[in-house]
Enzyme design. Structure first.
Site: not given
Ligand code: BGC
Length: 951
Positions: A521, A798
């Protein structure tokens, strides 16, 4: 004779008096101010900038209290000699009556490309006495016009039969075209005499490492970093004067895939190599300007005269997948003179991609720390796990003593499995694997260049024996502007928390602010940056980095006006657009930069985009409830409803989407009105302020009942409505009560998500519930900040419940241990524990508020923030019912100080009654605090105040 003696005495006496008089006059004339820190565009002596009207800042120090600048004079010269003679051949501002010591715009003759300028400043103090001149400083301009570039984009083309390529390079990610070895480029050229000045301007589509005469140039890593390559790419400038010599010189470059080509991005086959920007060709651009002592100028550029090699030791390199290096293929001396390059072929010249070349004006990605592993274990025979003791973004450097051709593999992960093996499931498709094939030379040093990993642990296989810890070094890399904040207090767990927040920020700045550094990501998710921006700014000098990223946000905006959910936003089918609370970063982040650095330019540049976005949301939602074009509606992301635990309510935390979205619509529209106001666009200011009022009204009409209850009845809903100032005064206390009720419904625990968590803490403090905020901060129960600390976390998770004792890991689909959003609580720690607060009527900390609120278990706290005006420090401790508060206020600023006290009349400063203390002015008093205004200097307030720290 007598007369002579007499008159000699008189003469001596007179001379002494006169000298004394002159001395007194001179003393009076020169101010007690030293200018200590000169900045051009936020940085010390930056090179290769491309703002044609750069701005200057300086920081002053003085032993005198309450010192302010009343005027300044800046001189800018085209050479150091003129500057020392006070000849401002480019610009002499003259004595300018002004307190402004930040964001002073260059207003001289037009600045030219590839030129160094020299400047200094002197100031006048409050009594109109001038200071000495500052030390000289300088900056240099990059290549300002497209026509300045004579260089061509070059590389090796793998379709070109001229190049041989071995077949051992087949690493693919989900049907991606196979990776190919990193191209190597070189060029030799002669110089007749010593070099006086040499500047090289370099860029790539892909990544590059530049070398001259056998050495790496500069300390940049992963240059030119990420931008929207379909629109622009950055170039970097290096001063290479000391790297060149008379005689033959050699420039070399190695290229990598990086964000331009690599498997970057998580969605479907977008993650294929070459998909993001439609190319598999790494391209390189270089222009070297040399001036020699014999007065000659030479320009060396990338063009068809260079030679290339396509079969070097870096066999494959990808940001997510990792790097493979075959050290048997090392080519000693390839980047130096005397190398036989007869087997190398002429390079391929690519057509000009027609995109903008812009200077990189923020700190580059570089090594910020090197770590020795703390342990090595062997969970299975021949499988070694090293623990770096810290979750970092970077890689391992390995020194190997193995026979030629030994294949050593390093896999990287953030956590261990219960069995003590490497946990990699949360990485999804980011393999993070480095493969080294040894040369057989003793002490082979193996280290990747064109990848990075998020990890605390690495698994090493292929070694003939257990590695000695000294063979491995953890290399932490980051776009790391100087650290500006520090926090420490009597609770070591909170110190660990603050440290974890700082590391998470370090690990998530690589050209852009990322969500995470490990899984497939690593995007510039805008919601995450929005909530963390103020914390980030306390911790580091973020203005240049955000200025660049705000341009990425503009580049990612659609024609219609939608902001993306992340920036840069590669050329996919664009499904990630306009999510409330994410897209809004297009207003919130520039506004934070303005508030903290008094930077109007960032607002000027963003204004039209911001307006277009608000107009788009408005047009799409004429009834002012933001339901249409609200993209993926992530809402208050990862709130309590996503926690998996029997002892935690499974619902009741999610703010309804339209409530969340409409709240943001009002908030951002209000920021737009403020921007218009600051930029002097009166008609827009009126229009958008009226629109913000109407959205607030609609919010209340639709979602707020007469008793202050907000649809959804969530902690987040009350917090956001209060913080975004959506409620009428009469309903605010009712909403506060609802907020408290919902906290107690959760047995005094939080249920907030990314967006509302720090706001909950701020609202509790603003409404007089700081003790409750401390309880939340120091709680060890799930969900809390200290729960992960208890589990040994070294970065912010997270999810509140990323890993839970007895239950194990959360959903592997989304479970990073290095995400900064919940770390936004550090903002509250700076504001409430240290008491350092902006005053938004005086941006850039020209005036600020010191309001520490002791609480929880704390008996002392200390910390600092290097504001753009200089160092702000606070330190408090409680001793025998006395509260001692030390404060430092920078020259040219003022602070309002709230001193907590049981008897405000008893407050002293420097041992005297505060009201009588020099430079201290009482501006208010209530039954538990004294309020004072102070100017620059250091102060020690003391008051009778008993705190009752929790055990
Ligand atoms: C990310 C988040 C991001 C989100 C959107 C995720 O996969 O890691 O931090 O804001 O997607 O909801």
């Amino acid at each position: 004779m007598k007369f002579i003696i007499k008159s000699r005495k008189v003469f001596i006496l007179l001379s002494i008096c006169l000298t004394g008089l002159i001395f007194t006059i001179t003393c009076k004339k020169s101010a007690d101010i030293q200018i200590v820190d000169l900045r051009c565009e936020y940085r010390k002596e930056p090179i290769g900038i491309d703002d044609r009207r750069p701005r200057f800042n300086w920081v002053m120090q003085s032993d005198e209290r309450n010192q302010v600048q009343s005027a300044y004079r800046i001189i800018v010269a085209s050479n150091a000699g003129s500057l020392s003679k006070e000849e401002g051949d480019m610009w002499d501002s003259g004595k300018t009556i002004s307190e402004r010591s930040i964001q002073v715009e260059y207003s001289g003759k037009a600045l030219e490309s590839n030129t160094t300028y020299y400047w200094k400043v002197r100031v006048w103090d409050k009594a109109d006495r001038h200071s000495a001149w500052s030390n000289p400083s300088c900056w240099s301009m990059g290549l300002l016009d497209k026509s300045d570039w004579q260089a061509k984009w070059i590389g090796v083309s793998y379709n070109d039969k001229e190049f041989t390529r071995s077949a051992d390079t087949i690493f693919t990610a989900r049907g991606s075209p196979p990776g190919t070895p990193s191209p190597m480029l070189r060029k030799t050229f002669p110089l007749e005499s010593n070099v006086k000045r040499a500047m090289v301007y370099v860029s790539a589509l892909g990544l590059y490492e530049l070398r001259i005469n056998g050495k790496k140039v500069g300390d940049h890593l992963l240059a030119p970093e990420w931008t929207d390559y379909s629109k622009r790419v950055q170039y970097q400038t290096y001063d290479v004067t000391d790297m060149l010599k008379p005689g033959e010189n050699t420039i070399g470059a190695i290229l990598g895939d990086g964000w331009y080509i690599g498997t970057f991005g998580q969605w479907g086959d977008n993650a294929s190599r070459g998909k993001n920007y439609g190319s598999l060709d790494r391209k390189f651009l270089l222009q070297l300007d040399i001036r020699t002592e014999d007065g000659e100028s030479t320009t060396i550029v990338s063009d068809e005269s260079w030679k290339g090699f396509a079969d070097g030791p870096i066999r494959f390199a990808d940001m997510f997948l990792g790097e493979t290096i075959d050290a048997r293929r090392n080519i000693p001396g390839w980047d130096n003179t005397g190398f036989d390059d007869s087997e190398w072929k002429a390079v391929h010249v690519f057509p000009d991609p027609g995109i903008e070349l812009v200077a990189q004006m923020y700190e580059p990605i570089r090594v910020i720390d090197t770590l020795r592993p703390v342990t090595v274990t062997e969970p299975d025979p021949g499988v070694y796990i090293i623990d770096m003791g810290q979750n970092i973004a970077g890689w391992c450097r390995l020194v190997a003593n193995e026979p030629e051709g030994t294949k050593i593999m390093l896999r990287h992960g953030e956590r261990l499995t219960e069995e003590g093996g490497l946990y990699t499931q949360n990485l999804r498709r980011a393999k993070q694997e480095d493969i080294f094939i040894t040369s057989g030379e003793p002490y082979d040093t193996l280290e990747p260049r064109f990848t990075y990993h998020g990890f605390q642990f690495a698994e090493i296989t292929g070694l003939s024996k257990k590695p000695d810890l000294s063979m491995i070094t953890g290399i932490a890399i980051s776009s790391y502007p100087e650290q500006t904040g520090h926090f420490e207090c009597s609770n070591p767990e909170l110190n660990q928390l603050w440290n974890n927040i700082l590391w998470t920020q370090r690990d998530n700045q690589h050209g852009i602010p990322t969500d995470c550094p490990q899984r497939d990501e690593r995007m510039g998710w805008m919601g995450d940056a929005l909530v963390f921006a103020q914390t980030a700014i306390y911790n580091m000098n973020m203005a240049p980095f955000y200025t660049k990223w705000i341009r990425d946000i503009r580049d990612a905006q659609t024609e219609e006006g939608e902001f993306a959910d992340f920036a840069p936003h590669p050329n996919w089918d664009r499904p990630h657009l306009n999510a409330p609370g994410w897209a809004d970063a297009g207003l919130v982040v520039p506004y934070r930069v303005y508030q903290n650095y008094d930077d109007l330019r960032v607002l000027e540049r963003q204004y039209q985009s911001a307006k277009k976005f608000i107009d788009f949301v408005h047009k799409s939602n004429p009834d002012l409830v933001w339901r249409n074009h609200a993209g993926n509606q992530y809402g208050d992301w990862l709130n309590g409803d996503l926690i998996k635990s029997d002892s935690y309510p499974g619902e009741g935390a999610t703010m309804p989407k339209d409530v969340f979205a409409t709240a943001y619509f009002a908030y951002s529209t209000n920021i737009l009105a403020e921007m218009a106001n600051l930029l002097g666009i009166g008609s827009d200011a009126e229009e958008y302020s009226a629109l913000a009022d109407s959205i607030r009204q609609v919010f209340n009409d639709n979602f707020v009942s007469g008793n202050g209850e907000i649809t959804g009845d969530t902690q987040a809903g009350y917090v956001i409505a209060l913080n975004f100032k959506l409620l009428p005064d009469s309903l605010k206390p009712l909403a506060v009560n609802h907020m408290l009720r919902r906290i107690s419904d959760y047995d005094g625990r939080i249920s907030t998500g990314f967006h509302s968590t720090v706001l909950l803490m701020k609202e509790l403090t603003d409404w007089g519930y700081t003790p409750l905020a401390y309880d939340l901060l120091e709680s060890h129960e799930l969900p809390s900040w200290l729960y992960p600390v208890d589990q040994g976390a070294t970065t912010i998770w997270e999810r509140w419940d990323g890993w839970v004792k007895g239950r194990g890991f959360q959903d592997i689909g989304m479970n990073s241990f290095n995400h900064y959003s919940f770390g936004s609580v550090a903002e509250w720690m700076y504001r409430t524990i240290l008491g350092i607060n902006r005053d938004d009527n005086h941006p850039g900390y020209k005036k600020f508020i010191i309001k520490p609120e002791p609480g929880g278990s704390l008996t002392w706290a200390k910390g600092e923030y290097h504001s753009i005006h200089g160092l702000i420090r606070t330190e408090w401790r409680s001793e025998n019912d006395r509260f001692i508060l030390n404060i430092t206020v920078p020259v040219n600023t003022h602070a309002i100080v709230y001193v907590p006290s049981d008897f405000p009349e008893s407050i002293t400063e420097g041992g005297e009654e505060a009201v009588n203390s020099p430079g201290v002015q009482q501006v208010g008093m209530s039954k538990n605090q004294g309020i004072f205004e102070i100017g620059s200097g250091t102060y020690q307030f003391e008051s009778k105040y008993s705190i009752h720290p929790k055990k």
